[in-house]
Design a protein around this motif. Structure first.
Motif, PDB file in Angstrom:
ATOM      1  N   GLY A  32       0.864  -1.141  -0.035  1.00  0.00           N
ATOM      2  CA  GLY A  32       0.085  -0.163  -0.029  1.00  0.00           C
ATOM      3  C   GLY A  32       0.764   1.450   0.053  1.00  0.00           C
ATOM      4  O   GLY A  32       0.529   2.198  -0.650  1.00  0.00           O
ATOM      5  N   ILE A  33       1.773   1.340   0.813  1.00  0.00           N
ATOM      6  CA  ILE A  33       2.784   2.229   1.005  1.00  0.00           C
ATOM      7  C   ILE A  33       3.605   2.463  -0.565  1.00  0.00           C
ATOM      8  O   ILE A  33       3.797   3.537  -0.968  1.00  0.00           O
ATOM      9  CB  ILE A  33       3.791   2.358   1.953  1.00  0.00           C
ATOM     10  N   LEU A  34       3.842   1.336  -1.170  1.00  0.00           N
ATOM     11  CA  LEU A  34       4.612   1.608  -2.370  1.00  0.00           C
ATOM     12  C   LEU A  34       3.739   1.926  -3.295  1.00  0.00           C
ATOM     13  O   LEU A  34       3.954   2.658  -4.462  1.00  0.00           O
ATOM     14  CB  LEU A  34       5.018   0.120  -2.788  1.00  0.00           C
ATOM     15  N   ILE A  35       2.379   1.853  -3.458  1.00  0.00           N
ATOM     16  CA  ILE A  35       1.592   2.319  -4.415  1.00  0.00           C
ATOM     17  C   ILE A  35       1.499   3.823  -4.231  1.00  0.00           C
ATOM     18  O   ILE A  35       1.730   4.582  -5.188  1.00  0.00           O
ATOM     19  CB  ILE A  35       0.072   1.590  -4.318  1.00  0.00           C
ATOM     20  N   LEU A  36       1.349   4.313  -3.011  1.00  0.00           N
ATOM     21  CA  LEU A  36       1.253   5.756  -2.632  1.00  0.00           C
ATOM     22  C   LEU A  36       2.970   6.182  -3.266  1.00  0.00           C
ATOM     23  O   LEU A  36       2.848   7.519  -3.905  1.00  0.00           O
ATOM     24  CB  LEU A  36       1.283   5.949  -1.358  1.00  0.00           C
TER      25      LEU A  36
END
Length: 130
Positions: A32-36
Motif C-alpha cells: 500500500g505504501i509502495l503504491i502511494l
C-alpha cells in the motif's frame, strides 16, 4: 551539504521512488505504501521534474527549461503542449516517441514514469494476491 540539498530539492521524486522500491524489496514497507510512493513519483516526473520543453516550434523542438513531461516552458503557447506531443498528432517525426526520446533528460523521466507505473502495478498485484 549545499550540493546534496540542491540535488534533493530538484530530484526528490527520483529519491523517493528508489527508496520506496528498495524498502519494499526488503519488506520494510507494504504494498500500500509502495503504491502511494510510486504514484507520487509518477506525478513528480509528469509535472515537476526539471526537463526541457518538448513543444514543437518552427525550428524544431523547444529547448527551454520546463517542469515535467507534460508541462511546457515559460512561453504561454508551450504550456501543456507536452500533452499534445504525447497524443501523437503530426506524424512519426512529431509523435510521442520523438518527444519522449528527445534527449537523456526526457528518456530518464520517461523511464521514471514507466518504473513508477510498473511498481504500482506489481504492488497492487502483491496487495490483491497475498
Amino acid at each position: 551539504m549545499g550540493d546534496l540539498g540542491d540535488f534533493l530539492k530538484k530530484r526528490w521524486g527520483v529519491v523517493i521512488l528508489l527508496l520506496g522500491i528498495l524498502a519494499w524489496a526488503s519488506d520494510i514497507i507494504g504494498p500500500g505504501i509502495l503504491i502511494l510512493v510510486a504514484s507520487v513519483a509518477v506525478l513528480y516526473f509528469l509535472f515537476q521534474a526539471p526537463l526541457r520543453c518538448i513543444a514543437l516550434g518552427r525550428q524544431g523542438r523547444c529547448r527551454n527549461n520546463a517542469q515535467g513531461l507534460l508541462r511546457g516552458c515559460w512561453i504561454r503557447e508551450h504550456k501543456w503542449q507536452g500533452l499534445k506531443a504525447l497524443r501523437g498528432a503530426g506524424g512519426k517525426a512529431q509523435g510521442p516517441h520523438a518527444a519522449l526520446m528527445q534527449d537523456r533528460q526526457q528518456m530518464s523521466a520517461t523511464l521514471g514514469v514507466a518504473v513508477g507505473v510498473i511498481s504500482a502495478i506489481v504492488a497492487c498485484a502483491d496487495f490483491i494476491f497475498k
